[in-house]
Every structure is written in structure tokens, then in C-alpha cells.
Design an enzyme around this catalytic site. Structure first.
Site, mmCIF file in Angstrom:
data_model
loop_
_atom_site.group_PDB
_atom_site.id
_atom_site.type_symbol
_atom_site.label_atom_id
_atom_site.label_comp_id
_atom_site.label_asym_id
_atom_site.label_seq_id
_atom_site.Cartn_x
_atom_site.Cartn_y
_atom_site.Cartn_z
ATOM 1 N N HIS A 81 55.887 82.509 7.631
ATOM 2 C CA HIS A 81 57.035 81.625 7.443
ATOM 3 C C HIS A 81 57.907 82.212 6.335
ATOM 4 O O HIS A 81 57.469 83.091 5.608
ATOM 5 C CB HIS A 81 56.592 80.200 7.101
ATOM 6 C CG HIS A 81 55.647 80.126 5.943
ATOM 7 N ND1 HIS A 81 54.303 80.452 6.078
ATOM 8 C CD2 HIS A 81 55.829 79.790 4.660
ATOM 9 C CE1 HIS A 81 53.718 80.308 4.885
ATOM 10 N NE2 HIS A 81 54.623 79.905 4.025
ATOM 11 N N GLY A 82 59.123 81.721 6.223
ATOM 12 C CA GLY A 82 60.075 82.275 5.267
ATOM 13 C C GLY A 82 59.820 81.850 3.840
ATOM 14 O O GLY A 82 59.053 80.932 3.569
#
Length: 145
Positions: free
Chosen positions: A64-65
Site C-alpha cells: 500500500h502507499g
């Protein structure tokens, strides 16, 4: 109109990737293709991976970012990559399931906790790794949408 967080279009079976970076890019691209994130979110996913591995054990990684990437999220979404051959996430940790996450606003932690519950069961992970159809894999995440 409300969009489901996970659709069959964000599931890829039998992916074949050379390395972790390619795997993370592919998980991110599925989210881009479905209008969940801007293409730059993939760079934030790779940044997160460089600073902290998203491998959680049990053959699962949840890329995920970074916090900075939140502004690149258009709507919440999840992508799932099934990699039967596995991909090395460092230190010999082989990921066979990658679950890309983009959580809009406060939804991130809620999505993460639901996925963690599914992945905590070894039986569920085994079913994901051996799923022969998107529907089979999809059904394990019924409670996530």
C-alpha cells in the site's frame, strides 16, 4: 454511486512476476485500471516497500502507499494477485498472495483489519493460493466489500 472495494477486475490469477517491484507495480496497476488511484500511487507503494516490507507472513504481502500517497487515492479499492510460484519479499520470505490496498480517508485501517482477519487463517491463504477461479478467491473476501 457506491463502488465495491473488490471486484473480479482487480483480481489476477496465476501472475508470473520476476521480482517484488514488478509484483507491487502489477498490484498497483490493477487499482489504476479500475479508477481507484492515480498512476503516481504506484510510486508511493514502492516507496513504502523500500522503507518497510509489507510482507505479513503466511505467504501474504499487503502493499500500500505511503502517507504522502493518500492524495493519489480517488476511491477505496483492493487488488489481489495470486502468484503460485511466489515472489521473494526479502530474507527468503516468499509471497504467493499480494493484496494491494488503497483506502480513501479513514477506510484504510478498516480494510486492512478485515484483510488481516481473512489472512490470519492459514486455511484461507491456502485456498487463495490454490484458487482456480476469481470467484473462488473472491468468495473468501465476502465481508470486505
Amino acid at each position: 454511486m457506491s463502488h465495491p472495494i473488490l471486484t473480479e477486475k482487480t483480481v489476477l490469477l496465476n501472475a508470473n512476476v520476476k521480482n517484488k517491484e514488478e509484483a507491487v507495480r502489477l498490484a498497483g496497476q490493477l487499482l489504476v485500471d479500475q479508477g481507484c488511484v492515480e498512476p503516481s500511487y504506484i510510486d508511493r507503494m514502492l516507496e513504502r516497500e523500500q522503507s518497510l516490507s509489507t510482507y505479513i507472513g503466511n505467504s501474504v504481502a499487503i502493499p500500500h502507499g505511503t502517507e504522502k500517497g493518500k492524495k493519489n487515492i480517488l476511491r477505496s479499492g483492493i487488488s489481489i494477485l495470486q502468484i503460485p510460484g511466489g515472489v521473494d519479499f526479502g530474507d527468503g520470505q516468499m509471497a504467493k498472495i499480494l493484496i494491494g490496498i488503497a483506502g480513501k480517508g479513514n477506510e484504510h485501517m478498516e480494510i486492512l483489519s478485515k484483510i488481516a482477519l481473512v489472512c490470519a487463517e492459514e486455511e484461507n491463504v491456502s485456498k487463495m493460493i490454490h484458487a482456480r477461479s476469481k470467484g473462488e478467491l473472491f468468495s473468501l473476501f465476502d465481508g470486505v466489500n
